[in-house]
Design a protein around this motif. Structure first.
Motif, PDB file in Angstrom:
ATOM      1  N   GLN A  93       0.852  -1.186   0.000  1.00 58.62           N
ATOM      2  CA  GLN A  93       0.000   0.000   0.000  1.00 58.62           C
ATOM      3  C   GLN A  93       0.886   1.233   0.000  1.00 58.62           C
ATOM      4  OE1 GLN A  93      -2.923   0.140   3.153  1.00 58.62           O
ATOM      5  NE2 GLN A  93      -4.167   1.589   2.006  1.00 58.62           N
ATOM      6  N   ALA A  94       0.763   2.004  -1.063  1.00 57.31           N
ATOM      7  CA  ALA A  94       1.490   3.259  -1.173  1.00 57.31           C
ATOM      8  C   ALA A  94       0.630   4.386  -0.590  1.00 57.31           C
ATOM      9  CB  ALA A  94       1.825   3.548  -2.624  1.00 57.31           C
ATOM     10  N   PRO A  95       1.241   5.484  -0.195  1.00 52.42           N
ATOM     11  CA  PRO A  95       0.474   6.604   0.380  1.00 52.42           C
ATOM     12  C   PRO A  95      -0.628   7.069  -0.570  1.00 52.42           C
ATOM     13  CG  PRO A  95       2.809   6.938   0.735  1.00 52.42           C
ATOM     14  CD  PRO A  95       2.691   5.745  -0.169  1.00 52.42           C
ATOM     15  N   GLY A  96      -1.832   7.171  -0.055  1.00 54.96           N
ATOM     16  CA  GLY A  96      -2.959   7.644  -0.843  1.00 54.96           C
ATOM     17  C   GLY A  96      -3.540   6.629  -1.807  1.00 54.96           C
ATOM     18  N   LYS A  97      -3.048   5.398  -1.762  1.00 51.92           N
ATOM     19  CA  LYS A  97      -3.534   4.372  -2.679  1.00 51.92           C
ATOM     20  C   LYS A  97      -4.095   3.195  -1.905  1.00 51.92           C
ATOM     21  CE  LYS A  97      -0.426   5.445  -6.524  1.00 51.92           C
ATOM     22  NZ  LYS A  97       0.541   4.881  -7.507  1.00 51.92           N
ATOM     23  N   GLN A  98      -4.870   2.372  -2.613  1.00 48.99           N
ATOM     24  CA  GLN A  98      -5.422   1.176  -1.989  1.00 48.99           C
ATOM     25  C   GLN A  98      -4.377   0.073  -1.917  1.00 48.99           C
ATOM     26  OE1 GLN A  98      -8.935   0.178  -4.311  1.00 48.99           O
ATOM     27  NE2 GLN A  98     -10.243   1.324  -2.901  1.00 48.99           N
ATOM     28  N   ARG A  99      -4.585  -0.834  -0.989  1.00 49.93           N
ATOM     29  CA  ARG A  99      -3.692  -1.981  -0.892  1.00 49.93           C
ATOM     30  C   ARG A  99      -3.859  -2.833  -2.141  1.00 49.93           C
ATOM     31  NH1 ARG A  99      -3.362  -5.226   4.720  1.00 49.93           N
ATOM     32  NH2 ARG A  99      -3.162  -3.044   5.348  1.00 49.93           N
ATOM     33  N   GLU A 100      -2.743  -3.307  -2.698  1.00 47.16           N
ATOM     34  CA  GLU A 100      -2.790  -4.095  -3.913  1.00 47.16           C
ATOM     35  C   GLU A 100      -1.970  -5.371  -3.768  1.00 47.16           C
ATOM     36  OE1 GLU A 100      -1.076  -1.902  -7.169  1.00 47.16           O
ATOM     37  OE2 GLU A 100       0.924  -1.858  -6.269  1.00 47.16           O
ATOM     38  N   LEU A 101      -2.375  -6.366  -4.541  1.00 46.58           N
ATOM     39  CA  LEU A 101      -1.671  -7.628  -4.564  1.00 46.58           C
ATOM     40  C   LEU A 101      -0.320  -7.458  -5.248  1.00 46.58           C
ATOM     41  CD1 LEU A 101      -1.605 -10.811  -4.408  1.00 46.58           C
ATOM     42  CD2 LEU A 101      -2.585 -10.742  -6.709  1.00 46.58           C
ATOM     43  N   TYR A 119       1.677 -13.150  -9.904  1.00 47.56           N
ATOM     44  CA  TYR A 119       2.298 -11.851  -9.706  1.00 47.56           C
ATOM     45  C   TYR A 119       1.459 -10.739 -10.322  1.00 47.56           C
ATOM     46  CZ  TYR A 119       6.573 -14.482  -8.673  1.00 47.56           C
ATOM     47  OH  TYR A 119       7.511 -15.340  -8.130  1.00 47.56           O
ATOM     48  N   ALA A 120       1.546  -9.566  -9.716  1.00 46.67           N
ATOM     49  CA  ALA A 120       0.994  -8.387 -10.362  1.00 46.67           C
ATOM     50  C   ALA A 120       1.829  -8.095 -11.602  1.00 46.67           C
ATOM     51  CB  ALA A 120       1.044  -7.198  -9.407  1.00 46.67           C
ATOM     52  N   ASP A 121       1.184  -7.580 -12.634  1.00 49.69           N
ATOM     53  CA  ASP A 121       1.905  -7.286 -13.878  1.00 49.69           C
ATOM     54  C   ASP A 121       3.072  -6.335 -13.636  1.00 49.69           C
ATOM     55  OD1 ASP A 121      -1.040  -7.285 -16.047  1.00 49.69           O
ATOM     56  OD2 ASP A 121       0.236  -8.914 -15.338  1.00 49.69           O
ATOM     57  N   SER A 122       2.912  -5.433 -12.708  1.00 49.64           N
ATOM     58  CA  SER A 122       3.919  -4.403 -12.471  1.00 49.64           C
ATOM     59  C   SER A 122       5.227  -4.949 -11.886  1.00 49.64           C
ATOM     60  CB  SER A 122       3.360  -3.326 -11.544  1.00 49.64           C
ATOM     61  OG  SER A 122       2.984  -3.888 -10.304  1.00 49.64           O
ATOM     62  N   VAL A 123       5.181  -6.165 -11.353  1.00 46.31           N
ATOM     63  CA  VAL A 123       6.395  -6.726 -10.729  1.00 46.31           C
ATOM     64  C   VAL A 123       6.905  -7.975 -11.433  1.00 46.31           C
ATOM     65  CG1 VAL A 123       5.627  -5.796  -8.510  1.00 46.31           C
ATOM     66  CG2 VAL A 123       5.237  -8.220  -9.033  1.00 46.31           C
ATOM     67  N   LYS A 124       6.188  -8.455 -12.429  1.00 47.02           N
ATOM     68  CA  LYS A 124       6.612  -9.667 -13.139  1.00 47.02           C
ATOM     69  C   LYS A 124       8.001  -9.463 -13.727  1.00 47.02           C
ATOM     70  CE  LYS A 124       2.124 -11.635 -14.370  1.00 47.02           C
ATOM     71  NZ  LYS A 124       1.151 -11.897 -15.459  1.00 47.02           N
ATOM     72  N   ALA A 148       6.354   1.584  -0.814  1.00 43.26           N
ATOM     73  CA  ALA A 148       5.083   1.271  -0.167  1.00 43.26           C
ATOM     74  C   ALA A 148       5.355   0.543   1.146  1.00 43.26           C
ATOM     75  CB  ALA A 148       4.224   0.390  -1.066  1.00 43.26           C
ATOM     76  N   VAL A 149       4.295   0.364   1.900  1.00 38.95           N
ATOM     77  CA  VAL A 149       4.356  -0.563   3.031  1.00 38.95           C
ATOM     78  C   VAL A 149       3.938  -1.933   2.492  1.00 38.95           C
ATOM     79  CG1 VAL A 149       3.475  -1.170   5.303  1.00 38.95           C
ATOM     80  CG2 VAL A 149       3.827   1.240   4.695  1.00 38.95           C
ATOM     81  N   TYR A 150       4.758  -2.908   2.737  1.00 42.98           N
ATOM     82  CA  TYR A 150       4.509  -4.258   2.239  1.00 42.98           C
ATOM     83  C   TYR A 150       3.959  -5.123   3.376  1.00 42.98           C
ATOM     84  CZ  TYR A 150       6.723  -3.283  -2.200  1.00 42.98           C
ATOM     85  OH  TYR A 150       7.015  -2.774  -3.442  1.00 42.98           O
ATOM     86  N   TYR A 151       2.843  -5.757   3.088  1.00 40.16           N
ATOM     87  CA  TYR A 151       2.156  -6.580   4.077  1.00 40.16           C
ATOM     88  C   TYR A 151       2.167  -8.046   3.658  1.00 40.16           C
ATOM     89  CZ  TYR A 151       0.182  -2.176   5.757  1.00 40.16           C
ATOM     90  OH  TYR A 151       0.002  -0.910   6.250  1.00 40.16           O
ATOM     91  N   CYS A 152       2.348  -8.890   4.625  1.00 44.81           N
ATOM     92  CA  CYS A 152       2.289 -10.335   4.400  1.00 44.81           C
ATOM     93  C   CYS A 152       0.913 -10.849   4.803  1.00 44.81           C
ATOM     94  CB  CYS A 152       3.368 -11.016   5.237  1.00 44.81           C
ATOM     95  SG  CYS A 152       3.396 -12.809   5.130  1.00 44.81           S
TER      96      CYS A 152
END
Length: 121
Positions: free
Chosen positions: A39-47, A59-64, A91-95
């Motif tokens: 989750q980046a500032p001002g954005k929704q949490r994403e996979l 994987y998300a396309d952005s990190v493949k 971002a803050v990375y959540y497990c």
């Protein structure tokens, strides 16, 4: 209860690498899928990435091609190797861990507190 603890975040320059770890502990009968979200500032949490107990990954396309998720089923741990990092990865990375606490219970979804990843340009 099930505890989920992330580690490995930090500050890195563009193009650098980080490895995140996430360990699940407590009353665990079995673990199904494990994953990383951000989750980046001002954005929704994403996979970001997920991995099943059988090792199937998504994987998300952005990190493949840049990130690799893996797990150690003996240690109840999931990892995220992040290479070629970009400022947009900040971002803050959540497990997230999907686990059963007993043979008759349903899967529960458990989250860690998050670890900050900052990529400087």
């Amino acid at each position: 209860q099930v505890q989920v603890v992330e580690s490995g975040g930090g500050l890195v320059q563009t193009g650098g690498s980080l490895r995140l770890s996430c360990a699940a502990s407590g009353r665990i009968f079995s673990i199904d899928a494990m994953g990383w979200y951000r989750q980046a500032p001002g954005k929704q949490r994403e996979l970001v990435a997920t991995i099943t107990s059988a090792g199937t990954t998504d994987y998300a396309d952005s990190v493949k091609g840049r990130f690799t998720i893996s797990r150690d089923n003996v240690k109840n741990t999931v990892y995220l190797q992040m290479n070629s990092l970009k400022p947009d990865d900040t971002a803050v990375y959540y497990c997230n861990v999907n686990a059963k606490r007993s043979s008759w219970s349903r899967n529960g979804s458990y989250w860690g507190q998050g670890t900050q990843v900052t990529v400087s340009s």
